[in-house]
Write a protein that holds these residues in place. Structure first.
Motif, PDB file in Angstrom:
ATOM      1  N   UNK A 187     -16.074 -12.216 -12.656  1.00  0.00           N
ATOM      2  CA  UNK A 187     -14.787 -12.500 -13.284  1.00  0.00           C
ATOM      3  C   UNK A 187     -14.146 -11.189 -13.755  1.00  0.00           C
ATOM      4  N   UNK A 188     -14.988 -10.273 -14.185  1.00  0.00           N
ATOM      5  CA  UNK A 188     -14.527  -8.975 -14.636  1.00  0.00           C
ATOM      6  C   UNK A 188     -13.749  -8.268 -13.525  1.00  0.00           C
ATOM      7  N   UNK A 189     -14.350  -8.250 -12.330  1.00  0.00           N
ATOM      8  CA  UNK A 189     -13.701  -7.599 -11.188  1.00  0.00           C
ATOM      9  C   UNK A 189     -12.424  -8.338 -10.816  1.00  0.00           C
ATOM     10  N   UNK A 190     -12.502  -9.672 -10.824  1.00  0.00           N
ATOM     11  CA  UNK A 190     -11.331 -10.479 -10.483  1.00  0.00           C
ATOM     12  C   UNK A 190     -10.184 -10.179 -11.446  1.00  0.00           C
ATOM     13  N   UNK A 191     -10.472 -10.100 -12.723  1.00  0.00           N
ATOM     14  CA  UNK A 191      -9.380  -9.885 -13.666  1.00  0.00           C
ATOM     15  C   UNK A 191      -8.758  -8.514 -13.461  1.00  0.00           C
ATOM     16  N   UNK A 192      -9.538  -7.514 -13.032  1.00  0.00           N
ATOM     17  CA  UNK A 192      -8.916  -6.222 -12.764  1.00  0.00           C
ATOM     18  C   UNK A 192      -7.951  -6.309 -11.580  1.00  0.00           C
ATOM     19  N   UNK A 193      -8.418  -6.882 -10.464  1.00  0.00           N
ATOM     20  CA  UNK A 193      -7.548  -6.886  -9.280  1.00  0.00           C
ATOM     21  C   UNK A 193      -6.339  -7.788  -9.463  1.00  0.00           C
ATOM     22  N   UNK A 194      -6.504  -8.838 -10.272  1.00  0.00           N
ATOM     23  CA  UNK A 194      -5.356  -9.683 -10.601  1.00  0.00           C
ATOM     24  C   UNK A 194      -4.287  -8.853 -11.320  1.00  0.00           C
ATOM     25  N   UNK A 195      -4.753  -8.060 -12.261  1.00  0.00           N
ATOM     26  CA  UNK A 195      -3.834  -7.210 -13.014  1.00  0.00           C
ATOM     27  C   UNK A 195      -3.138  -6.215 -12.080  1.00  0.00           C
ATOM     28  N   UNK A 196      -3.919  -5.625 -11.186  1.00  0.00           N
ATOM     29  CA  UNK A 196      -3.372  -4.646 -10.263  1.00  0.00           C
ATOM     30  C   UNK A 196      -2.227  -5.261  -9.452  1.00  0.00           C
ATOM     31  N   UNK A 197      -2.475  -6.442  -8.873  1.00  0.00           N
ATOM     32  CA  UNK A 197      -1.430  -7.052  -8.040  1.00  0.00           C
ATOM     33  C   UNK A 197      -0.273  -7.574  -8.887  1.00  0.00           C
ATOM     34  N   UNK A 198      -0.549  -7.978 -10.113  1.00  0.00           N
ATOM     35  CA  UNK A 198       0.544  -8.387 -11.006  1.00  0.00           C
ATOM     36  C   UNK A 198       1.531  -7.240 -11.158  1.00  0.00           C
ATOM     37  N   UNK A 199       1.005  -6.023 -11.304  1.00  0.00           N
ATOM     38  CA  UNK A 199       1.918  -4.898 -11.512  1.00  0.00           C
ATOM     39  C   UNK A 199       2.589  -4.439 -10.233  1.00  0.00           C
ATOM     40  N   UNK A 200       1.890  -4.576  -9.109  1.00  0.00           N
ATOM     41  CA  UNK A 200       2.566  -4.270  -7.853  1.00  0.00           C
ATOM     42  C   UNK A 200       3.776  -5.203  -7.701  1.00  0.00           C
ATOM     43  N   UNK A 201       3.564  -6.465  -8.055  1.00  0.00           N
ATOM     44  CA  UNK A 201       4.643  -7.449  -7.948  1.00  0.00           C
ATOM     45  C   UNK A 201       5.777  -7.110  -8.918  1.00  0.00           C
ATOM     46  N   UNK A 202       5.410  -6.801 -10.147  1.00  0.00           N
ATOM     47  CA  UNK A 202       6.443  -6.522 -11.149  1.00  0.00           C
ATOM     48  C   UNK A 202       7.273  -5.298 -10.747  1.00  0.00           C
ATOM     49  N   UNK A 203       6.589  -4.241 -10.328  1.00  0.00           N
ATOM     50  CA  UNK A 203       7.317  -3.012 -10.017  1.00  0.00           C
ATOM     51  C   UNK A 203       8.147  -3.188  -8.741  1.00  0.00           C
ATOM     52  N   UNK A 204       7.673  -4.044  -7.833  1.00  0.00           N
ATOM     53  CA  UNK A 204       8.443  -4.270  -6.600  1.00  0.00           C
ATOM     54  C   UNK A 204       9.794  -4.926  -6.885  1.00  0.00           C
ATOM     55  N   UNK A 205       9.958  -5.525  -8.061  1.00  0.00           N
ATOM     56  CA  UNK A 205      11.252  -6.169  -8.344  1.00  0.00           C
ATOM     57  C   UNK A 205      12.398  -5.165  -8.379  1.00  0.00           C
ATOM     58  N   UNK A 206      12.099  -3.877  -8.513  1.00  0.00           N
ATOM     59  CA  UNK A 206      13.179  -2.883  -8.464  1.00  0.00           C
ATOM     60  C   UNK A 206      13.876  -2.876  -7.115  1.00  0.00           C
ATOM     61  N   UNK A 207      13.169  -3.393  -6.096  1.00  0.00           N
ATOM     62  CA  UNK A 207      13.699  -3.275  -4.738  1.00  0.00           C
ATOM     63  C   UNK A 207      14.251  -4.583  -4.197  1.00  0.00           C
ATOM     64  N   UNK A 208      14.350  -5.610  -5.042  1.00  0.00           N
ATOM     65  CA  UNK A 208      14.889  -6.885  -4.544  1.00  0.00           C
ATOM     66  C   UNK A 208      16.351  -7.008  -4.965  1.00  0.00           C
TER      67      UNK A 208
END
Lengths: 272, 526
Positions: free
Chosen positions: B113-134
């Motif tokens: 779960x520890x590893x999962x929560x890290x990668x979830x966070x990583x993709x959450x931020x990729x998604x958030x930062x990508x909103x600059x380009x929509x």
């Protein structure tokens, strides 16, 4: 001797000072504190602010003093030896729990009376309904058949465009001027009803000591007054993020002595 | 301790797989802690770039670099990135690395779960930062996401909300992991009231996270249904109330500020004793103070909303409850000061950051007290005074706490001492520029400059220039931080197990660098 080791910060301090001295000459360094304002209410809030500031300053002198003393007196480089037995002191700990509690409650007490006054809308002689729009204000003098919109002045609007080539410093009251200001009588308690048409805005003139949100679908109220001996022009801005042009919907209030205000109002009623 | 430093050579039981696979598949708390810390540093630099763009635009009046709507996107995403991407993951990274080492556990209780929560966070931020380009750009309604304004967001709207849900789930999982680890995996003899204060602060932080993250998730989900399914939670025309969102948001948002600062309190409580060479003063009071702060943080939320038009009784209640938080916070500051009293102080980089924290966080506390007083707040609200206040508690507060922790534990992580001179340069530049950056903002706010504006009346020019100079100085100084860390990872003087003169706690009993697996057999406490 205790500061000998801190030489490494000197270049940075020098850099910061050099940066400060290169500032333009039109600096207005008086802009450091809250304005006292022009009404009983604004002076009350200013007093509250100053009381808090001085109490915090006094606490800071004591606590920072103790910290700095410890940092100088108990340095290993001066041969200080740790007293590893100093772990608890019930009396001392009780004291620094209880004394701040008392001080804090004492700080809150004067605010009660001020809040009661702020929330007391009774005795107002004029009611103005203010509606916030993206990105301008509407003022309606209730029962007087006078209503108008108030937008950023053309001069500021031209200068604020990107690449306008106009230096804001050459524009009078840059971003603080409107095409048609709110006019109010001095020496009068004025009730403001606040609402909005699209998103939340907030109506704020620092010299009146109050701001309150204008919320779509709801009616908020607040009151303002201007001392009878202080007619003049007072400026403020929208204080709640309301979209792209949030920074460009100023508020200008012209306070006139009552007879002049009545004359102005009568003239408005004719032109409407 | 059966392991030496050569553990990496022992095949897949003792050592990690090589290359990228290691980081994608690891369930080791140290690896995951490292990933959180590196991620957090990257986000700190990205969020910092946005802050520099903001300060560049505000250097002088008029619009020079960005248009107003992009400016609002910058302020919004800067805040979200710094809060959820930099400060919180940094403390989670420290928790991952240090809690098992401090309590004598072999790993975190729930490693997958520890590893999962890290990668979830990583993709959450990729998604958030990508909103600059929509189309329509990133969210621009402020990190507080107040409706109805936030409902004017374009394509970014559902993306941002999904990103928030992902980071919320990630935080909750991280918090569950911390609680389960601390409750079940302490070494025999480590009773709760013998536990190091950093672990204590995280235990309480974890409960705060579990309590408030679902509230935030609920609030943003209501936004989502208002946007897509014609519900009217926050729409007055349908019988809803926009202010309801503010209550929901701040019921989350106020504990959230303690989620960011409590781990820093824990860190400072570790560092000041080490460099005073004597134990913390009033250990139990420190634990109770953290618990009291956590409890009070649930009943003060509406002090963020004094201008929405609350009943008088509500204003008085929230004024008083907010001021009460100063009592346990004061206890902490006094106990830290007394810990230094009759100590034997030395001023290595972790201690320098801890001392700067002590002074500057307290300044942020003072402005917090002032803001708690409703009548004065009517003037302060939504001005740069508020901006100055929360940056004082977050930057020289939470961020200095994290930097202090990095300088404190870096030799334990890497096995190398870092360059003390460079680290001291980093400290002095950071500590000076942070004040040049944020102190003038008190003046701007009091003089009437409201926050979240890309352009301002000309009388505010001077202090904005000073603040921007401070901002660039602060930002550039952080490159030094990155440089010190990189050099320390690559090499340097070998660190001993104890690292510092007066190490205290289990983490200093294992070699430096800490072997890949530690405390496979529970340590003995004496």
């Amino acid at each position: 001797m205790s500061i000998v080791k801190r030489n490494s910060k000197l270049p940075a301090v020098a850099g910061a000072l050099a940066a400060l001295t290169t500032l333009p000459a039109h600096a207005d360094w008086s802009l450091l504190n809250m304005p006292k304002g022009v009404s009983e209410l604004s002076r009350g809030n200013y007093d509250m602010h100053m009381i808090m500031l001085w109490i915090c300053f006094a606490i800071a002198v004591v606590t920072f003093g103790a910290m700095i003393f410890a940092m100088i007196r108990f340095r290993k480089s001066r041969g200080a030896v740790a007293d590893t037995k100093l772990l608890h002191n019930a009396r001392l700990e009780a004291a620094w729990t209880l004394v701040p509690t008392v001080i804090l409650i004492a700080m809150a007490i004067p605010s009660v009376e001020k809040l009661i006054k702020i929330e007391d809308m009774s005795g107002s002689e004029l009611t103005v309904k203010i509606t916030g729009y993206q990105w301008y204000w509407q003022y309606e003098y209730l029962g007087k058949q006078v209503s108008f919109y108030s937008r950023l002045a053309r001069t500021s609007d031209l200068a604020r465009q990107r690449g306008s080539g106009i230096d804001p410093n050459t524009v009078e009251n840059y971003l603080l001027e409107v095409d048609k200001p709110l006019v109010v009588p001095t020496g009068t308690k004025i009730r403001l009803l606040l609402t909005a048409n699209d998103v939340i805005h907030a109506w704020w003139v620092p010299d009146f000591g109050m701001k309150r949100d204008a919320i779509p679908g709801f009616m908020n109220e607040m009151w303002i007054s201007v001392d009878a001996d202080k007619p003049g022009t007072y400026r403020g801005k929208c204080a709640e993020l309301c979209g792209a042009d949030h920074g460009f919907m100023p508020i200008v209030v012209v306070a006139k002595p009552k007879p002049e205000f009545e004359a102005w109002l009568a003239q408005q009623q004719v032109t409407e | 301790m059966a392991h030496g430093n050569e553990a990496a050579g022992h095949g897949n039981h003792d050592g990690p797989p090589k290359g990228l696979v290691r980081w994608l598949t690891t369930t080791n708390h140290k690896d995951i802690g490292t990933m959180y810390l590196v991620f957090s540093l990257a986000m700190f630099l990205i969020g910092g770039l946005m802050a520099l763009a903001i300060r560049a635009e505000l250097f002088q009046p008029g619009l020079q670099f960005v248009n107003p709507s992009f400016f609002n996107q910058l302020t919004t995403v800067h805040a979200l990135v710094m809060v959820f991407g930099a400060v919180m993951p940094a403390t989670v990274g420290l928790a991952n690395w240090m809690i098992p080492l401090q309590i004598g556990a072999a790993d975190m209780a729930l490693p997958r779960m520890n590893l999962f929560s890290f990668w979830l966070l990583f993709f959450a931020f990729m998604l958030l930062i990508s909103t600059f380009f929509v189309p329509g750009g990133a969210p621009a309604a402020g990190w507080t996401l107040y409706p109805p304004l936030v409902l004017q967001t374009g394509t970014a709207f559902p993306m941002a909300i999904f990103a928030i849900h992902m980071m919320g789930a990630s935080s909750i999982m991280g918090a569950i992991n911390v609680i389960v680890t601390i409750v079940n995996m302490r070494a025999p003899g480590m009773t709760l009231l013998k536990m190091p204060l950093f672990s204590w602060s995280w235990l309480i932080t974890a409960y705060l996270l579990i309590a408030v993250m679902p509230v935030f998730a609920g609030g943003v989900t209501m936004l989502l249904t208002d946007y897509y399914f014609q519900t009217s939670f926050f729409n007055a025309a349908g019988g809803g109330d926009p202010v309801l969102f503010q209550h929901v948001f701040w019921f989350f948002g106020h504990p959230e500020v303690y989620i960011m600062i409590l781990p820093a309190f824990g860190i400072i409580s570790e560092i000041i004793p080490t460099f005073s060479r004597k134990p913390i003063f009033g250990y139990e009071a420190m634990v109770y103070a953290i618990a009291s702060i956590a409890f009070l943080s649930f009943i003060v939320w509406a002090h963020h909303m004094f201008t929405v038009g609350m009943p008088l009784a509500g204003q008085l209640f929230f004024t008083l409850s907010t001021m009460l938080i100063a009592v346990p916070t004061g206890v902490k500051v006094f106990n830290w000061t007394t810990t230094m009293w009759r100590g034997s102080l030395s001023f290595e980089p972790p201690m320098l950051f801890a001392l700067a924290f002590l002074f500057l966080f307290t300044i942020g506390g003072f402005s917090g007290l002032m803001l708690a007083i409703a009548p004065a707040d009517f003037q302060y609200h939504d001005t740069y005074f508020v901006v100055a206040h929360f940056h004082y508690v977050l930057v020289p507060g939470a961020v200095f706490g994290i930097m202090a922790a990095v300088y404190y534990w870096l030799p334990k992580w890497t096995g190398h001492m870092y360059d003390m001179t460079l680290a001291k340069w980093h400290f002095w530049l950071t500590a000076i520029f942070v004040n040049v950056l944020f102190f003038p903002q008190h003046f701007l706010g009091l003089a009437g400059m409201q926050r979240r504006i890309p352009d301002y009346p000309t009388q505010f020019t001077d202090w904005n220039m000073v603040s921007s100079i401070g901002g660039f100085g602060f930002g550039l100084s952080q490159l030094l931080f990155v440089w010190v860390i990189i050099r320390c990872v690559k090499g340097g003087q070998r660190a001993t197990a104890g690292v510092w003169d007066w190490p205290h706690g289990l983490e200093w009993t294992v070699p430096s660098p800490a072997p890949y697996h530690t405390f496979e057999k529970a340590p003995e406490l004496h």
